[in-house]
Scaffold this motif. Structure first.
Motif, PDB file in Angstrom:
ATOM      1  N   HIS A   1     -10.247  -0.692  13.369  1.00 49.72           N
ATOM      2  CA  HIS A   1     -11.309  -1.634  13.615  1.00 49.72           C
ATOM      3  C   HIS A   1     -12.111  -1.509  12.093  1.00 49.72           C
ATOM      4  O   HIS A   1     -12.450  -0.506  11.696  1.00 49.72           O
ATOM      5  CB  HIS A   1     -12.351  -1.185  14.790  1.00 49.72           C
ATOM      6  CG  HIS A   1     -13.553  -2.050  15.006  1.00 49.72           C
ATOM      7  ND1 HIS A   1     -14.440  -2.837  14.086  1.00 49.72           N
ATOM      8  CD2 HIS A   1     -13.652  -2.956  16.246  1.00 49.72           C
ATOM      9  CE1 HIS A   1     -15.117  -3.496  14.662  1.00 49.72           C
ATOM     10  NE2 HIS A   1     -14.750  -3.580  16.165  1.00 49.72           N
ATOM     11  N   ASN A   2     -12.272  -2.442  11.527  1.00 47.60           N
ATOM     12  CA  ASN A   2     -12.829  -2.841  10.371  1.00 47.60           C
ATOM     13  C   ASN A   2     -14.416  -2.670  10.254  1.00 47.60           C
ATOM     14  O   ASN A   2     -15.159  -2.884   9.289  1.00 47.60           O
ATOM     15  CB  ASN A   2     -12.260  -4.083   9.605  1.00 47.60           C
ATOM     16  CG  ASN A   2     -12.944  -5.403  10.421  1.00 47.60           C
ATOM     17  OD1 ASN A   2     -13.694  -5.307  11.413  1.00 47.60           O
ATOM     18  ND2 ASN A   2     -12.151  -6.525   9.742  1.00 47.60           N
ATOM     19  N   GLY A   3     -15.121  -2.737  11.620  1.00 48.05           N
ATOM     20  CA  GLY A   3     -16.654  -2.482  11.539  1.00 48.05           C
ATOM     21  C   GLY A   3     -16.997  -4.020  11.597  1.00 48.05           C
ATOM     22  O   GLY A   3     -18.363  -3.927  11.742  1.00 48.05           O
ATOM     23  N   ARG A   4     -16.397  -4.873  11.630  1.00 46.27           N
ATOM     24  CA  ARG A   4     -16.938  -6.159  11.539  1.00 46.27           C
ATOM     25  C   ARG A   4     -16.928  -6.750  13.072  1.00 46.27           C
ATOM     26  O   ARG A   4     -16.166  -6.498  13.849  1.00 46.27           O
ATOM     27  CB  ARG A   4     -16.269  -7.232  10.630  1.00 46.27           C
ATOM     28  CG  ARG A   4     -16.378  -6.956   9.307  1.00 46.27           C
ATOM     29  CD  ARG A   4     -15.428  -7.796   8.487  1.00 46.27           C
ATOM     30  NE  ARG A   4     -16.338  -9.184   8.650  1.00 46.27           N
ATOM     31  CZ  ARG A   4     -15.682 -10.273   7.997  1.00 46.27           C
ATOM     32  NH1 ARG A   4     -14.652 -10.182   7.293  1.00 46.27           N
ATOM     33  NH2 ARG A   4     -16.390 -11.480   7.871  1.00 46.27           N
TER      34      ARG A   4
ATOM     35  N   GLU B   1     -13.847   1.430  22.179  1.00 47.93           N
ATOM     36  CA  GLU B   1     -13.245   2.569  21.484  1.00 47.93           C
ATOM     37  C   GLU B   1     -12.245   3.211  22.249  1.00 47.93           C
ATOM     38  O   GLU B   1     -11.440   4.123  21.709  1.00 47.93           O
ATOM     39  CB  GLU B   1     -14.732   3.800  21.219  1.00 47.93           C
ATOM     40  CG  GLU B   1     -15.629   3.280  20.241  1.00 47.93           C
ATOM     41  CD  GLU B   1     -16.751   4.060  20.347  1.00 47.93           C
ATOM     42  OE1 GLU B   1     -16.897   5.008  21.213  1.00 47.93           O
ATOM     43  OE2 GLU B   1     -17.650   4.026  19.330  1.00 47.93           O
TER      44      GLU B   1
END
Length: 172
Positions: A44-47, A170
């Motif tokens: 996951h790139n956090g976007r 998650e």
């Protein structure tokens, strides 16, 4: 949990793409298998929407592969094109359709899952203010509770949605 939430959406998405009803379960199973095989490499790139986009790419690619294989099978057996290209969007277009349908479906499914955890008044307060855009004071008056009770109810449901949504991403 992932299959419980996503399998019905994937199936309806495939049916909307005119995949033969008899093949939908097989294609959905292939998509889910590919997701679980690929999950360890997903970062996951956090976007916002990264998981949705990644999943949509898998769904689009598998859908496209299904139609390519189906067309080859028909060409061999009938020696004519079945004309799948006429109603099958390009993979990029399928991904954008997936994204537009995904959020609406997922929110509805998550709401369905958590609704039993709340009292009727809490649920109605949430629906009125978060979904129906009813002003907090108006909702309080209609439900016969305080403004504070409405704010707390909305907050509790939203918090549960965030937890379930975060856990879903998650965990998988």
């Amino acid at each position: 949990m992932f299959c419980k939430i996503y399998q019905p959406f994937i199936r309806s998405h495939l049916l909307a793409r005119k995949i033969c009803a008899g093949d939908v379960d097989d294609v959905a199973q292939e998509i889910l298998s590919r997701v679980f095989r690929s999950l360890p490499s997903f970062a996951h790139n956090g976007r916002c929407g990264a998981f949705r986009k990644w999943l949509g790419q898998i769904v689009s690619q598998q859908t496209w592969q299904y139609f390519q294989l189906r067309q080859k099978q028909l060409a061999v057996s009938l020696v004519v094109s079945d004309g799948f290209e006429e109603f099958l969007p390009a993979p990029d277009e399928m991904e954008s359709q997936w994204e537009s349908e995904h959020d609406h479906y997922l929110l509805g499914r998550l709401l369905e899952l958590i609704k039993p955890e709340f009292t009727e008044t809490t649920w109605r307060a949430f629906q009125m203010t978060a979904i129906g855009n009813v002003a907090v004071d108006s909702a309080a008056q209609q439900l016969g509770v305080s403004v504070n009770a409405i704010v707390i109810a909305k907050s509790r449901v939203l918090r549960r949605l965030r937890i379930l949504g975060k856990d879903l991403i998650e965990t998988f």
